[in-house]
Design an enzyme around this catalytic site. Structure first.
Site, PDB file in Angstrom:
ATOM      1  N   GLY A  71      31.541  65.136  44.732  1.00  0.00           N
ATOM      2  CA  GLY A  71      32.746  64.464  45.184  1.00  0.00           C
ATOM      3  C   GLY A  71      33.912  65.417  45.364  1.00  0.00           C
ATOM      4  O   GLY A  71      34.833  65.144  46.119  1.00  0.00           O
TER       5      GLY A  71
ATOM      6  N   ASP B 231      33.211  58.681  38.714  1.00  0.00           N
ATOM      7  CA  ASP B 231      32.234  58.866  39.801  1.00  0.00           C
ATOM      8  C   ASP B 231      30.839  58.954  39.202  1.00  0.00           C
ATOM      9  O   ASP B 231      30.059  59.836  39.514  1.00  0.00           O
ATOM     10  CB  ASP B 231      32.577  60.106  40.617  1.00  0.00           C
ATOM     11  CG  ASP B 231      31.758  60.159  41.907  1.00  0.00           C
ATOM     12  OD1 ASP B 231      31.174  59.124  42.271  1.00  0.00           O
ATOM     13  OD2 ASP B 231      31.706  61.227  42.534  1.00  0.00           O
TER      14      ASP B 231
END
Ligand SMILES: *[C@@H]1O[C@H](CO)[C@@H](O)[C@H](O)[C@H]1NC(C)=O
Ligand SMILES: *[C@@H]1O[C@H](CO)[C@@H](O)[C@H](O)[C@H]1NC(C)=O
Ligand SMILES: *[C@@H]1O[C@H](CO)[C@@H](O)[C@H](O)[C@H]1NC(C)=O
Ligand SMILES: *[C@@H]1O[C@H](CO)[C@@H](O)[C@H](O)[C@H]1NC(C)=O
Ligand SMILES: *[C@@H]1O[C@H](CO)[C@@H](O)[C@H](O)[C@H]1NC(C)=O
Ligand SMILES: *[C@@H]1O[C@H](CO)[C@@H](O)[C@H](O)[C@H]1NC(C)=O
Length: 885
Positions: A548, A687
């Site tokens: 990410g 995440d």
């Protein structure tokens, strides 16, 4: 109510009839759809019933070129030729117009001729004589009790249970092993004679169910086995088409019977299937523009569709000339007939199967029989569906019975074997299945040679590539070492730390001197050039993946320690100075837990910010769960090519059995608990996904990327607004929609991962158009609600897993993915539940409504209960103040 215009009436008589028919059934001048006791429909008056939306009409009719009268149902709505879909007295016509349809004294429907003789009766067991019959908009004529007519109640009798030659949508066609073949529809004798003809179409329930057309008792055509979605022997001609889409098989009822139903793709279409008197089945759709029926699909079409056109063991292929051929190891049974184009004799084996030969024969050549794979086959008729035992495969099952001639292992059907001649085999272009034909070794010869050749080539190529790779690696390493040697002067000097000690000889130093934060913390500030060299200058070959916050590279230090390097893309824009950044790293490096990936160090040089982690050889969880693991794909392809089906399953299973999966679930939970509660920093991951769970050599899960949210702090929507930090499918509703996150949003992501591990399916891999199945969560909820959670479990482990543990896990998973953050358990409860022996009583999960991607940004009134305590706003991620700066 219709007045037949052909009936010759004088005006007053017409008026009389009109008035009397208006008063007929007490309702004036409306089309009526119901007939009650004491009421009747008379042919002479032209009376009919018309269903609610004017679609169907029931009354007396004559077929074309005939004056005989029948009671039937036809389309009222359409113009043009009368299209009859059902006939009551198909055997016993009435010769004049004096016929009457009424409800008889016993409550049954009956048709009387002019002499008041009953020519037809519904002949159902009716509990009371107070009945009524209604013509529904579906074309179903239903007899039930007078009070409940028009409501969905039990029908005493319905025309859908006694179809003639036409199938209408919503009709149910019985499939029952006990009751055997169901010749559901029977053709008319001719275009002008509705009495039962020679042809019928229906369901053969044995083996895997099929649709079959019979000429009397002889099979004329069959659809191929039903695989749960389509009939496998019907090529996909057009997408709207045919037999392929719209069919469903219901769940078995108490007595084991199931029903086929068909739903047209467009509910407003008029669609029917008809068994024609000429032996052709047709699917027709009413075209409003053309004002005629268009044939959507029809069977049989080609010679190859005709049942067993090429005889036993013969294979028909419409694209070849001649169409018929004998498979490898077979020859025509009657060569001269065959040469003349008379295929009906079929083929026979050139050589007897090994198992059939006499024992003395077998002595000198005792090799087992083998199999030849034939692709895209319409599988033969009369399959035996067998269930192989634990250690057995489908192939083994076939080998075990000498009369077995072929087998096929179809994913959704299971193992099919054929113990008789192979009948009605077709080679299809774009449909069908892989079938394995049993042959004695001597007949497999040429095929085997090819296989050996392929194996040899593969092995040689493999060895070649391996050599090249080793050579390249060796060269790389040498080059790197010499580079480092050459660049030593630009490196900082060293002091005695573990890296320098490991470095060979006088070659020094990768690190910038000091351990950053005291001797207990093995965190190093790596030199950028060195990291660049270790990762081959961040080359594409060394890239492990894209996280990410930036790409991850594999690298090898001169000490030959393997590392993973994350190159932070957004670091420059995060607004953090390098000093703050370094401090954050130091804090995060202090977090140590066996279920967290260890941060070894960092590197800051200008805009470049690198994080150096320990390297995990087993990649991430999703590689194992979702079969992206290259090796298994190769193995699967390999074993499919060489027909070693069992190998596929074993490879995958061996990788992740239930024990391992449960250990992984527990490990993730503990790691997360540490982040949430036990660590000094109280980190929210933000995440969490299966791609961020790495596995070490012993398949212990390690959470990676865990400090990222903290490092990048405030704006979870990074400056680069295209990328939202977090991954669709794992984001909790409140985070995805409102940007609110808390430890409970991690719990949500954990729930998703848990369900993925149990089911072996990716949350975002659901592509069914139906909204409720767009996600694993929706699917899981369906199964949970229907009280069959075990169906969620990955089929490869379903039989071997510990079902109480699995159920506990699914229950926890369902609790974690609830829409309401407050209702989700905290990680401490999750760990407690998972680690407790037996099954504690858990609250019933609520339905997750946020399961449809479309609602992601919408305000569709879905309730989210926000737990004030846990929540931090998006501007205030730091929950505890940072100490130790
Ligand atoms: C009515 O059904 C019974 C058995 O259920 C059968 O014996 C009888 O022949 C049937 N009658 C007619 C007129 O079909
Ligand atoms: C039905 O079969 C009978 C006997 O086999 C035959 O005489 C008749 O012509 C057939 N009818 C049709 C429409 O094929
Ligand atoms: C269904 O059929 C109706 C009428 O023919 C048409 O207006 C409509 O667009 C069709 N819908 C679909 C999804 O094809
Ligand atoms: C076709 O071959 C079969 C089997 O050899 C034979 O019985 C049949 O009479 C032949 N048919 C014709 C039309 O020659
Ligand atoms: C097998 O042996 C039996 C008697 O031992 C003999 O009658 C038969 O012909 C043999 N079959 C073959 C295929 O050799
Ligand atoms: C082989 O299959 C046939 C046909 O299904 C069956 O009758 C026979 O019992 C089977 N033999 C064995 C040894 O299973």
């Amino acid at each position: 109510m219709n007045i037949d215009p052909k009936t010759p009436v004088v005006d007053f008589l017409f008026l009389f009839l009109f008035v009397s028919s208006c008063c007929f059934l007490g309702r004036c001048c409306y089309a009526i759809d119901t007939i009650r006791s004491e009421q009747s429909i008379r042919d002479i008056r032209g009376e009919t019933l018309i269903s609610q939306d004017d679609i169907f009409e029931l009354g007396f009719f004559s077929p074309p070129n005939s004056t005989l009268r029948y009671v039937g149902i036809w389309y009222h709505k359409i113009d043009g030729e009368q299209t009859v879909v059902w006939v009551a007295n198909r055997d016993v016509p009435i010769s004049d117009r004096n016929g009457v349809l009424r409800i008889g004294n016993d409550g049954n429907l009956e048709v009387l001729d002019g002499n008041n003789t009953i020519v037809w009766t519904s002949n159902a067991s009716v509990p009371s004589s107070n009945t009524a019959a209604i013509l529904l908009g579906t074309g179903n004529f239903v007899l039930s009790s007078n009070e409940s007519i028009g409501h969905t109640t039990k029908a005493y009798w319905q025309s859908f249970d006694h179809p003639t030659d036409t199938y209408l949508p919503e009709m149910r066609v019985l499939m029952s092993i006990v009751k055997g073949e169901n010749h559901a529809l029977r053709s008319w004798k001719s275009a002008s004679d509705p009495s039962p003809g020679n042809f019928s179409i229906g369901v053969d329930p044995f083996g895997a169910p099929q649709i079959v057309i019979w000429n009397q008792t002889r099979r004329m055509w069959r659809s191929g086995q039903w695989n749960g979605v389509v009939f496998t022997g019907v090529p996909n001609v057009s997408s709207f088409a045919s037999f392929l889409y719209g069919f469903r098989l219901s769940e078995p009822e108490a007595d084991g019977s199931m029903y086929f139903t068909y739903t047209p793709p467009n509910a407003s279409d008029l669609v029917r299937f008809r068994m024609g008197w000429d032996g052709k089945e047709e699917q027709l759709r009413w075209d409003d523009g053309l004002k005629s029926w268009t044939v959507v699909q029809s069977e049989p079409v080609s010679d190859c569709d005709l049942y067993n056109f090429c005889g036993n063991f013969g294979v028909c292929d419409i694209t070849k000339i001649p169409k018929c051929s004998c498979p490898q190891g077979f020859r025509p049974k009657f060569q001269d007939q065959w040469n003349r184009g008379n295929w009906s004799g079929g083929c026979e084996r050139r050589t007897e199967l090994q198992c059939k030969r006499n024992a003395s024969d077998a002595g000198c050549n005792s090799e087992q029989d083998g199999f030849k794979g034939l692709r895209c086959m319409k599988l033969p008729d009369f399959a035996n569906r067998v269930t192989p035992g634990n250690s057995e495969t489908c192939r083994g099952k076939c080998l075990a019975n000498c009369s077995c001639n072929a087998y096929a292992d179809v994913t959704t059907i299971g193992c099919l074997i054929w113990t008789g001649d192979l009948i009605d085999v077709q080679n299809l272009d774009k449909a069908g299945h892989l079938m394995f034909l049993r042959l004695p070794r001597s007949e497999l010869g040429s095929g085997k040679k090819i296989s050996n050749l392929v194996i040899a080539i593969i092995v040689l190529a493999g060895v070649f590539f391996l050599c090249i790779t080793i050579w390249l690696l060796w060269r790389c390493k040498r080059k790197m070492k010499s580079e480092i040697r050459n660049s030593i002067p630009t490196f900082y000097g060293s002091n005695g730390n573990e890296f320098s000690a490991d470095l060979s000889g006088s070659t020094e130093l990768v690190v910038d001197g000091s351990q950053v934060n005291g001797p207990e913390l093995p965190l190093f500030n790596f030199n950028f050039k060195c990291v660049a060299a270790a990762t081959n200058n961040f080359s594409e070959e060394n890239k492990l993946g894209q996280g990410g916050f930036g790409p991850v590279y594999k690298g090898e230090l001169p000490t030959s320690q393997q590392i993973a390097v994350k190159r932070l893309e957004v670091a420059g824009r995060s607004g953090q100075g390098s000093e703050e950044f370094k401090n954050e790293i130091i804090l995060i490096a202090k977090l140590q837990h066996r279920n967290l990936v260890r941060l070894l160090g960092c590197c800051i040089q200008g805009e470049e910010k690198l994080l150096i982690y320990e390297y995990m050889p087993n990649k991430s969880l999703d590689y194992f769960l979702f079969g992206r693991f290259l090796l298994s794909i190769l193995l699967i392809q390999f074993s499919q090519h060489f027909m070693i089906k069992s190998m596929v399953d074993q490879t995958k299973q061996a990788l992740l059995d239930w024990g391992k999966r449960f250990a992984i679930i527990e490990g993730i939970a503990r790691g997360l608990l540490y982040l949430h509660r036990d660590s000094r920093l109280r980190i929210i991951h933000r995440d969490l996904k299966s791609g961020n769970i790495l596995l070490d050599e012993e398949m212990n899960p390690k959470i990676s990327d865990f400090g990222m949210a903290r490092i990048f702090g405030c704006n979870q929507y990074e400056a680069n607004t295209v990328r939202v930090v977090g991954t669709y499918g794992y984001m909790s509703p409140e985070y995805a929609m409102e940007g609110l996150f808390s430890i409970k949003s991690d719990v949500y992501s954990f729930g998703v991962i848990l369900l993925e591990i149990v089911s072996g399916r990716k949350n975002t891999s659901f592509h069914l158009s139906d909204c409720k199945h767009t996600s694993l969560i929706g699917y899981a909820w369906e199964l949970w609600k229907e009280n069959k959670p075990m169906e969620l479990v990955d089929p490869s482990i379903r039989d071997t897993c510990n079902s109480s543990e699995v159920l506990k896990c699914i229950h926890v998973g369902m609790l974690c993915v609830q829409d309401s953050a407050a209702l989700r358990p905290k990680m401490e409860s999750v760990v407690l539940i998972l680690e407790s022996e037996g099954t504690p009583t858990l609250p019933e999960p609520r339905q997750p409504k946020y399961i449809c991607k479309k609602t992601l940004k919408g305000s569709d009134g879905t309730d989210f209960y926000l737990d004030g305590q846990d929540f931090v706003s998006s501007n205030d991620v730091t929950v505890t103040t940072v100490s130790g700066r």
